[in-house]
Design a protein around this motif. Structure first.
Motif, PDB file in Angstrom:
ATOM      1  N   THR A   9       0.720  -1.101   0.022  1.00  0.00           N
ATOM      2  CA  THR A   9      -0.251  -0.165  -0.090  1.00  0.00           C
ATOM      3  C   THR A   9       1.138   0.859   0.251  1.00  0.00           C
ATOM      4  OG1 THR A   9      -1.770  -0.765   1.379  1.00  0.00           O
ATOM      5  CG2 THR A   9      -1.831   1.312   1.038  1.00  0.00           C
ATOM      6  N   HIS A  10       1.979   0.802   0.380  1.00  0.00           N
ATOM      7  CA  HIS A  10       3.072   2.539   0.972  1.00  0.00           C
ATOM      8  C   HIS A  10       3.800   2.318  -0.280  1.00  0.00           C
ATOM      9  CE1 HIS A  10      -0.450   4.262   4.273  1.00  0.00           C
ATOM     10  NE2 HIS A  10       0.117   3.135   4.712  1.00  0.00           N
ATOM     11  N   VAL A 202      -9.499  -0.926   5.512  1.00  0.00           N
ATOM     12  CA  VAL A 202      -8.656  -1.947   5.368  1.00  0.00           C
ATOM     13  C   VAL A 202      -9.002  -2.580   3.770  1.00  0.00           C
ATOM     14  CG1 VAL A 202      -8.544  -4.281   4.848  1.00  0.00           C
ATOM     15  CG2 VAL A 202      -8.558  -3.608   7.007  1.00  0.00           C
ATOM     16  N   TYR A 203     -10.454  -1.866   3.441  1.00  0.00           N
ATOM     17  CA  TYR A 203     -11.215  -1.896   1.842  1.00  0.00           C
ATOM     18  C   TYR A 203     -10.179  -0.599   0.871  1.00  0.00           C
ATOM     19  CZ  TYR A 203     -13.370  -1.450  -1.891  1.00  0.00           C
ATOM     20  OH  TYR A 203     -14.068  -1.113  -3.502  1.00  0.00           O
ATOM     21  N   GLY A 204      -9.901   0.357   2.030  1.00  0.00           N
ATOM     22  CA  GLY A 204      -8.985   1.007   0.903  1.00  0.00           C
ATOM     23  C   GLY A 204      -7.732   0.893   0.955  1.00  0.00           C
ATOM     24  N   ARG A 205      -6.781   0.287   2.379  1.00  0.00           N
ATOM     25  CA  ARG A 205      -5.976   0.110   1.958  1.00  0.00           C
ATOM     26  C   ARG A 205      -5.923  -1.260   1.020  1.00  0.00           C
ATOM     27  NH1 ARG A 205      -2.161   0.308   6.203  1.00  0.00           N
ATOM     28  NH2 ARG A 205      -2.711   1.845   7.688  1.00  0.00           N
ATOM     29  N   LEU A 206      -6.605  -1.797   0.214  1.00  0.00           N
ATOM     30  CA  LEU A 206      -6.431  -3.021  -0.275  1.00  0.00           C
ATOM     31  C   LEU A 206      -6.794  -2.362  -1.570  1.00  0.00           C
ATOM     32  CD1 LEU A 206      -8.438  -5.639   1.269  1.00  0.00           C
ATOM     33  CD2 LEU A 206      -5.990  -5.961   0.416  1.00  0.00           C
ATOM     34  N   VAL A 217      -1.024  -8.880  -4.287  1.00  0.00           N
ATOM     35  CA  VAL A 217      -2.079  -9.210  -3.199  1.00  0.00           C
ATOM     36  C   VAL A 217      -2.790 -10.374  -3.288  1.00  0.00           C
ATOM     37  CG1 VAL A 217      -4.719  -8.089  -2.717  1.00  0.00           C
ATOM     38  CG2 VAL A 217      -2.217  -6.473  -3.858  1.00  0.00           C
ATOM     39  N   ARG A 218      -2.623 -10.815  -4.676  1.00  0.00           N
ATOM     40  CA  ARG A 218      -3.508 -12.003  -4.742  1.00  0.00           C
ATOM     41  C   ARG A 218      -3.218 -13.264  -4.192  1.00  0.00           C
ATOM     42  NH1 ARG A 218      -3.769 -11.859 -10.017  1.00  0.00           N
ATOM     43  NH2 ARG A 218      -5.740 -11.839 -10.430  1.00  0.00           N
ATOM     44  N   LEU A 219      -1.478 -13.288  -4.203  1.00  0.00           N
ATOM     45  CA  LEU A 219      -0.587 -14.811  -3.576  1.00  0.00           C
ATOM     46  C   LEU A 219      -0.847 -14.456  -2.322  1.00  0.00           C
ATOM     47  CD1 LEU A 219       2.631 -14.055  -5.549  1.00  0.00           C
ATOM     48  CD2 LEU A 219       0.720 -15.733  -5.731  1.00  0.00           C
ATOM     49  N   ALA A 220      -0.659 -13.110  -1.538  1.00  0.00           N
ATOM     50  CA  ALA A 220      -1.538 -12.708  -0.352  1.00  0.00           C
ATOM     51  C   ALA A 220      -2.529 -13.342   0.272  1.00  0.00           C
ATOM     52  CB  ALA A 220      -1.035 -11.155   0.497  1.00  0.00           C
ATOM     53  N   GLY A 221      -3.658 -13.820  -0.415  1.00  0.00           N
ATOM     54  CA  GLY A 221      -5.045 -14.518  -0.204  1.00  0.00           C
ATOM     55  C   GLY A 221      -6.153 -13.664  -0.169  1.00  0.00           C
ATOM     56  N   HIS A 222      -5.583 -12.507  -0.848  1.00  0.00           N
ATOM     57  CA  HIS A 222      -7.244 -10.953  -0.627  1.00  0.00           C
ATOM     58  C   HIS A 222      -7.763 -11.215  -1.750  1.00  0.00           C
ATOM     59  CE1 HIS A 222      -5.424  -8.833   3.301  1.00  0.00           C
ATOM     60  NE2 HIS A 222      -4.050  -8.930   2.222  1.00  0.00           N
ATOM     61  N   PRO A 223      -9.313 -10.950  -2.104  1.00  0.00           N
ATOM     62  CA  PRO A 223      -9.991 -11.047  -3.305  1.00  0.00           C
ATOM     63  C   PRO A 223      -9.923 -10.006  -3.984  1.00  0.00           C
ATOM     64  CG  PRO A 223     -11.879 -10.438  -1.631  1.00  0.00           C
ATOM     65  CD  PRO A 223      -9.416 -10.822  -0.472  1.00  0.00           C
ATOM     66  N   VAL A 224      -9.352 -10.418  -5.391  1.00  0.00           N
ATOM     67  CA  VAL A 224      -8.942  -9.149  -5.991  1.00  0.00           C
ATOM     68  C   VAL A 224     -10.063  -8.963  -7.231  1.00  0.00           C
ATOM     69  CG1 VAL A 224      -7.343  -8.192  -7.892  1.00  0.00           C
ATOM     70  CG2 VAL A 224      -6.245  -9.481  -5.641  1.00  0.00           C
TER      71      VAL A 224
END
Length: 336
Positions: A9-10, A202-206, A217-224
């Motif tokens: 994110t940063h 959290v959604y904003g960070r994503l 982000v996908r590999l980190a397990g988040h729903p891209v």
């Protein structure tokens, strides 16, 4: 949320440096806006009058509202060219609801607002779903939706304009609160909400993370896919709200309204410092970008510049903003 996503994110320079860079970027845009205000106030004594400032706030309100949603889309690396046509479709559906018989004025207004937002959200859902699930560039998908929504608006009304809405509905477009146009306060409320979502959730960070590095982000397990689709839905919701505001201002619902609105919204976002590649930008910058466009257009009108020259100047400002975005990215890469 994992540390990996937080770092995405940063960026590699860390959260503190990124926040400082964002503040400096927004300060630069603010200084550019201030410079425009000073120049036009010197060239035209009418510019800083209360009436003219109210006109500026009123004129930029719809663009600010639509640009808030566009910011979410561009932050995830997408683009939405359909917002003007979708706004027309939202407006004619809402206008039809307002004209329905058997409903009280208050119920008709509530249902019309709900219908406009729902239509906008559904169009955004289609844009986001096709772009995400079939990996079709959002440029192509939303270009198709541009034609679909415009055709739907024309078919819905048989190319006719809907008018004669309830007085209480029309009056909102000209209402003021503490001297400020009510519709501009709606725009500011959406800016505040968008800022909160992007910076305090959290959604904003994503959203930022997907724009920076979607695969990580996908590999980190988040729903891209979910994140990208909801960004388009948010854009659709703001378009639906913008359609209602437009109707209260002009007291009509036309199937040909909104032509060119997508370009104004994209211009506000890009001038405001959001990167076309996604992952970098802010809602505050978008607000300042919309203000720059509004001040520039208003000032040039006061100076007697023709519509054609104003379009050329605005186009030049957009190109300059894109060039500055490219330069910012090059400097960022060199500083790593």
């Amino acid at each position: 949320m994992t540390n990996q996503t937080l770092n995405l994110t940063h960026g590699s320079r860390g959260p503190v440096n990124t926040k400082v860079a964002a503040v400096l970027r927004e300060s630069g845009i603010g200084l550019a806006l201030l410079a425009l205000v000073v120049v036009f106030s010197v060239l035209s004594p009418v510019f800083l009058s209360a009436g003219n400032l109210t006109n500026i706030f009123t004129q930029i309100s719809i663009n600010v509202i639509v640009a808030v949603g566009m910011t979410f889309v561009i932050l995830v690396g997408g683009i939405d060219l359909s917002v003007g046509s979708v706004m027309a479709f939202c407006a004619v559906v809402a206008g039809t609801v307002l004209k329905m018989e058997g409903l009280s004025e208050s119920h008709a207004i509530i249902l019309a607002v709900a219908a406009s937002i729902t239509v906008g959200a559904l169009c955004g859902l289609v844009n986001g779903a096709i772009s995400s699930f079939w990996a079709v560039p959002s440029f192509i998908v939303t270009l198709g939706m541009l034609n679909i929504a415009r055709g739907a608006a024309l078919q819905w009304t048989e190319a006719r304009t809907i008018y004669e809405f309830p007085d209480v509905f029309n009056d909102f477009g000209n209402a003021t609160v503490a001297g400020m146009p009510a519709i501009f306060l709606v725009a500011l409320a959406l800016v505040a909400l968008g800022w909160f979502v992007l910076n305090r959730t959290v959604y904003g960070r994503l959203i930022y993370a997907v724009g920076n590095n979607e695969e990580a982000v996908r590999l980190a397990g988040h729903p891209v896919r979910f994140i990208k689709i909801t960004a388009f839905v948010i854009a659709g919701v703001t378009v639906g709200i913008g359609a209602i505001i437009y109707m209260t201002r002009l007291t009509i619902a036309s199937p040909i309204l909104g032509i060119g609105f997508e370009l104004n919204a994209i211009a506000a976002v890009i001038i405001g410092g959001t990167s076309l590649n996604g992952g970098k930008g802010s809602i505050i910058g978008t607000l300042l970008g919309a203000c720059i466009i509004g001040v520039l257009a208003n000032g040039l009108i006061l100076l007697g510049m023709s519509d054609f020259l104003r379009q050329m100047v605005t186009g030049g400002v957009i190109i300059l903003a894109v060039i500055l975005d490219v330069l910012r990215q090059r400097l960022a890469r060199q500083g790593k």
